[in-house]
Design a protein around this motif. Structure first.
Motif, PDB file in Angstrom:
ATOM      1  N   TYR A   1      -9.779 -16.085  31.982  1.00  0.00           N
ATOM      2  CA  TYR A   1     -10.727 -17.190  32.001  1.00  0.00           C
ATOM      3  C   TYR A   1     -11.890 -16.786  32.895  1.00  0.00           C
ATOM      4  O   TYR A   1     -11.691 -16.462  34.061  1.00  0.00           O
ATOM      5  CB  TYR A   1     -10.083 -18.465  32.552  1.00  0.00           C
ATOM      6  N   ARG A   2     -13.094 -16.811  32.338  1.00  0.00           N
ATOM      7  CA  ARG A   2     -14.288 -16.452  33.104  1.00  0.00           C
ATOM      8  C   ARG A   2     -15.278 -17.605  33.055  1.00  0.00           C
ATOM      9  O   ARG A   2     -15.693 -18.034  31.975  1.00  0.00           O
ATOM     10  CB  ARG A   2     -14.925 -15.183  32.539  1.00  0.00           C
ATOM     11  N   SER A   3     -15.659 -18.108  34.235  1.00  0.00           N
ATOM     12  CA  SER A   3     -16.548 -19.258  34.318  1.00  0.00           C
ATOM     13  C   SER A   3     -18.000 -18.846  34.104  1.00  0.00           C
ATOM     14  O   SER A   3     -18.429 -17.771  34.540  1.00  0.00           O
ATOM     15  CB  SER A   3     -16.400 -19.920  35.693  1.00  0.00           C
ATOM     16  N   THR A   4     -18.734 -19.716  33.459  1.00  0.00           N
ATOM     17  CA  THR A   4     -20.174 -19.485  33.295  1.00  0.00           C
ATOM     18  C   THR A   4     -20.910 -19.713  34.611  1.00  0.00           C
ATOM     19  O   THR A   4     -22.075 -19.362  34.745  1.00  0.00           O
ATOM     20  CB  THR A   4     -20.762 -20.424  32.231  1.00  0.00           C
ATOM     21  N   GLY A   5     -20.220 -20.309  35.609  1.00  0.00           N
ATOM     22  CA  GLY A   5     -20.846 -20.571  36.895  1.00  0.00           C
ATOM     23  C   GLY A   5     -20.706 -19.432  37.878  1.00  0.00           C
ATOM     24  O   GLY A   5     -21.121 -19.558  39.037  1.00  0.00           O
ATOM     25  N   ARG A   6     -20.164 -18.299  37.441  1.00  0.00           N
ATOM     26  CA  ARG A   6     -20.004 -17.157  38.344  1.00  0.00           C
ATOM     27  C   ARG A   6     -21.371 -16.578  38.704  1.00  0.00           C
ATOM     28  O   ARG A   6     -22.156 -16.218  37.831  1.00  0.00           O
ATOM     29  CB  ARG A   6     -19.131 -16.091  37.695  1.00  0.00           C
ATOM     30  N   SER A   7     -21.634 -16.467  40.001  1.00  0.00           N
ATOM     31  CA  SER A   7     -22.930 -15.984  40.480  1.00  0.00           C
ATOM     32  C   SER A   7     -23.103 -14.500  40.195  1.00  0.00           C
ATOM     33  O   SER A   7     -22.142 -13.725  40.190  1.00  0.00           O
ATOM     34  CB  SER A   7     -23.061 -16.238  41.978  1.00  0.00           C
ATOM     35  N   GLY A   8     -24.361 -14.114  40.004  1.00  0.00           N
ATOM     36  CA  GLY A   8     -24.667 -12.701  39.807  1.00  0.00           C
ATOM     37  C   GLY A   8     -24.346 -11.859  41.031  1.00  0.00           C
ATOM     38  O   GLY A   8     -24.141 -10.645  40.920  1.00  0.00           O
ATOM     39  N   LEU A   9     -24.268 -12.501  42.208  1.00  0.00           N
ATOM     40  CA  LEU A   9     -23.913 -11.766  43.417  1.00  0.00           C
ATOM     41  C   LEU A   9     -22.495 -11.193  43.323  1.00  0.00           C
ATOM     42  O   LEU A   9     -22.168 -10.200  43.967  1.00  0.00           O
ATOM     43  CB  LEU A   9     -24.002 -12.672  44.646  1.00  0.00           C
ATOM     44  N   LEU A  10     -21.651 -11.822  42.509  1.00  0.00           N
ATOM     45  CA  LEU A  10     -20.259 -11.390  42.372  1.00  0.00           C
ATOM     46  C   LEU A  10     -20.025 -10.613  41.080  1.00  0.00           C
ATOM     47  O   LEU A  10     -18.885 -10.402  40.676  1.00  0.00           O
ATOM     48  CB  LEU A  10     -19.325 -12.610  42.387  1.00  0.00           C
ATOM     49  N   GLU A  11     -21.084 -10.159  40.452  1.00  0.00           N
ATOM     50  CA  GLU A  11     -20.973  -9.571  39.118  1.00  0.00           C
ATOM     51  C   GLU A  11     -19.988  -8.405  39.063  1.00  0.00           C
ATOM     52  O   GLU A  11     -19.243  -8.258  38.119  1.00  0.00           O
ATOM     53  CB  GLU A  11     -22.348  -9.122  38.627  1.00  0.00           C
ATOM     54  N   GLU A  12     -19.978  -7.534  40.051  1.00  0.00           N
ATOM     55  CA  GLU A  12     -19.072  -6.382  40.020  1.00  0.00           C
ATOM     56  C   GLU A  12     -17.999  -6.468  41.110  1.00  0.00           C
ATOM     57  O   GLU A  12     -17.421  -5.458  41.491  1.00  0.00           O
ATOM     58  CB  GLU A  12     -19.873  -5.090  40.176  1.00  0.00           C
ATOM     59  N   TYR A  13     -17.736  -7.676  41.559  1.00  0.00           N
ATOM     60  CA  TYR A  13     -16.724  -7.884  42.597  1.00  0.00           C
ATOM     61  C   TYR A  13     -15.370  -8.038  41.909  1.00  0.00           C
ATOM     62  O   TYR A  13     -14.965  -9.132  41.522  1.00  0.00           O
ATOM     63  CB  TYR A  13     -17.082  -9.131  43.389  1.00  0.00           C
ATOM     64  N   GLU A  14     -14.645  -6.935  41.727  1.00  0.00           N
ATOM     65  CA  GLU A  14     -13.374  -6.962  41.017  1.00  0.00           C
ATOM     66  C   GLU A  14     -12.621  -5.657  41.242  1.00  0.00           C
ATOM     67  O   GLU A  14     -13.202  -4.655  41.663  1.00  0.00           O
ATOM     68  CB  GLU A  14     -13.591  -7.166  39.523  1.00  0.00           C
ATOM     69  N   PHE A  15     -11.328  -5.700  40.988  1.00  0.00           N
ATOM     70  CA  PHE A  15     -10.506  -4.495  41.023  1.00  0.00           C
ATOM     71  C   PHE A  15     -10.301  -4.034  39.585  1.00  0.00           C
ATOM     72  O   PHE A  15      -9.742  -4.780  38.777  1.00  0.00           O
ATOM     73  CB  PHE A  15      -9.144  -4.776  41.658  1.00  0.00           C
ATOM     74  N   PRO A  16     -10.739  -2.828  39.239  1.00  0.00           N
ATOM     75  CA  PRO A  16     -10.553  -2.347  37.861  1.00  0.00           C
ATOM     76  C   PRO A  16      -9.097  -2.379  37.424  1.00  0.00           C
ATOM     77  O   PRO A  16      -8.807  -2.646  36.271  1.00  0.00           O
ATOM     78  CB  PRO A  16     -11.084  -0.917  37.921  1.00  0.00           C
ATOM     79  N   ASN A  17      -8.180  -2.095  38.340  1.00  0.00           N
ATOM     80  CA  ASN A  17      -6.760  -2.170  38.010  1.00  0.00           C
ATOM     81  C   ASN A  17      -5.980  -2.639  39.237  1.00  0.00           C
ATOM     82  O   ASN A  17      -5.334  -1.861  39.923  1.00  0.00           O
ATOM     83  CB  ASN A  17      -6.241  -0.823  37.519  1.00  0.00           C
ATOM     84  N   GLY A  18      -6.053  -3.935  39.487  1.00  0.00           N
ATOM     85  CA  GLY A  18      -5.335  -4.492  40.618  1.00  0.00           C
ATOM     86  C   GLY A  18      -3.826  -4.372  40.491  1.00  0.00           C
ATOM     87  O   GLY A  18      -3.108  -4.411  41.482  1.00  0.00           O
ATOM     88  N   THR A  19      -3.334  -4.226  39.255  1.00  0.00           N
ATOM     89  CA  THR A  19      -1.887  -4.113  39.062  1.00  0.00           C
ATOM     90  C   THR A  19      -1.320  -2.897  39.780  1.00  0.00           C
ATOM     91  O   THR A  19      -0.179  -2.912  40.235  1.00  0.00           O
ATOM     92  CB  THR A  19      -1.541  -4.029  37.572  1.00  0.00           C
ATOM     93  N   ALA A  20      -2.113  -1.822  39.897  1.00  0.00           N
ATOM     94  CA  ALA A  20      -1.629  -0.606  40.561  1.00  0.00           C
ATOM     95  C   ALA A  20      -1.402  -0.841  42.052  1.00  0.00           C
ATOM     96  O   ALA A  20      -0.623  -0.129  42.684  1.00  0.00           O
ATOM     97  CB  ALA A  20      -2.634   0.530  40.361  1.00  0.00           C
TER      98      ALA A  20
END
Length: 416
Positions: A192-211
């Motif tokens: 689920y991805r919100s349309t309200g997500r700020s551009g400041l957080l655009e690449e704030y993520e773990f490519p593979n957090g499962t690891a």
């Protein structure tokens, strides 16, 4: 030679036996809430499971849970456990199938208080060192397969703006002399991805957090405690001995010996008194340690995590729990939390990522059940959801972590 009637009777009896066997292999589903008996407050992340079968799940941060267990285990005990409380045990058959209003009250265990002289004389470093040495004997030395549930969330200030969830198969193999990563296969996933997500957080993520959250000490010791790194920390026994899974547990606090320790963290290791098994590790990076992580390992080994915006790390913490099964200890659940402030010329906001994995079933494996071609590489590829609800129907009969009320509100901000 059997008569026609005898043959028909035999076929009928075989049919009855097969139908009975199929029904016996069904499941009992329950749900509800885990609370403190004295305060009536919810207990977060309590474990609910049939320990004799190596199956279980985790309550969410509000104590809410969903649990599906085999009908053939109905005469065995469903056990609810969490650090600092006495175990709650109730025979599976005593639950009403499909009852989603179960309330489980846990009684706090009275800790054993030790005096200051004992704390000072206790060889805490020796206990930790001994527990690390006993990892091969206290944890599985054979490959295992874990069916589990993964939940990854991103909060923008207080609102959930990205939620990724999945049912996973995780294969662990402790046999190689060199450390190898856990192998993860995606069974079913959604995002689920919100349309309200700020551009400041655009690449704030773990490519593979499962690891990160499927890794545990059975396949590799924590790098900050391995080898000579152990000398970077001082250790001290807590003044109380707590209780976990009906066992006495030492709590050992650790902290860096100096500010020069890289990626330093303050934390606690919980060690089972009877067999010296590590049953929980929790820590939080120091401000200097968090700065080291942001500058080095996150950029070099985790790829795009902090994006391109100006940022300031606020908190980076983790915990990992282990549970007993067949005289060994296995990964129960693991969580990582990272909170960061982002800013540009006109805006400042906080972004908090939480990764959480819980093992639902522990099974034998041959070490080759997840081939490289099937391994999960990026949670961003989970199937995007556009439906105007956030429910559990998607998971069918898989065990999962119940979404909280604030998490469910993300459906109000989805792109239609």
């Amino acid at each position: 030679m059997p008569t026609l009637f005898q043959r028909i009777l035999t076929i009928f009896l075989l049919y009855i036996v097969s139908v009975t066997a199929v029904l016996a292999q069904g499941y009992i589903i329950i749900g509800g809430k885990v609370i403190d008996k004295a305060t009536q407050q919810p207990i977060p992340f309590a474990h609910i499971g049939v320990m004799t079968r190596g199956t279980g799940t985790i309550a969410n941060e509000n104590g809410e849970f969903y649990y599906r267990f085999p009908r053939i285990a109905a005469e065995e005990g469903v056990v609810v456990s969490v650090m600092g409380y006495k175990n709650y045990t109730r025979k599976g058959a005593d639950f009403t199938p499909n009852d989603r209003s179960v309330v489980i009250e846990l009684e706090a265990a009275k800790p054993v208080v030790v005096d200051e002289a004992y704390v000072k004389s206790f060889n805490a470093r020796g206990l930790v060192s001994g527990a690390l040495t006993k990892v091969p004997s206290n944890y599985s030395d054979a490959p295992v397969m874990m069916n589990g549930f993964y939940q990854e969330t991103l909060q923008q200030d207080d609102d959930y703006v990205d939620i990724r969830e999945a049912v996973l198969k995780v294969e662990k193999d402790p046999r190689p002399k060199i450390e190898i990563p856990e192998k993860v296969r995606l069974m079913r996933g959604r995002r689920y991805r919100s349309t309200g997500r700020s551009g400041l957080l655009e690449e704030y993520e773990f490519p593979n957090g499962t690891a990160i959250v499927t890794k545990s000490i059975d396949t590799g010791l924590p790098e900050y405690l391995a080898g000579s790194n152990l000398s970077d920390y001082s250790f001290q026994l807590d003044d109380t001995i707590t209780f976990y899974n009906d066992r006495d547990v030492y709590r050992i606090h650790f902290s860096p010996v100096s500010e020069s320790v890289k990626a330093a963290r303050n934390g606690m290791i919980c060690i089972n008194r009877a067999d010296s098994a590590i049953v929980r590790i929790e820590y939080e990076f120091t401000p200097m340690g968090m700065s080291d992580v942001f500058k080095t390992s996150m950029k070099s080994t985790l790829g795009k995590v902090l994006g391109k915006s100006r940022h300031e790390g606020k908190r980076l913490s983790s915990f990992t729990n282990y549970l007993p099964y067949n005289n060994k200890w296995y990964l129960q659940d693991s969580q990582l939390l990272i909170s960061t402030d982002f800013r540009d010329k006109t805006d400042t906001l906080s972004g908090t990522i939480r990764l959480h994995f819980v093992a639902n079933d522990i099974l034998k494996s041959n070490g080759n059940a997840v081939p490289p071609s099937d391994q999960l590489l990026d949670t961003a590829l989970f199937a995007p959801q556009r439906i105007a609800r956030y429910d559990e129907v998607y998971w069918s009969n898989f065990n999962h972590i119940i979404p909280s009320g604030p998490m469910r509100r993300i459906v109000d901000t989805l792109k239609k």
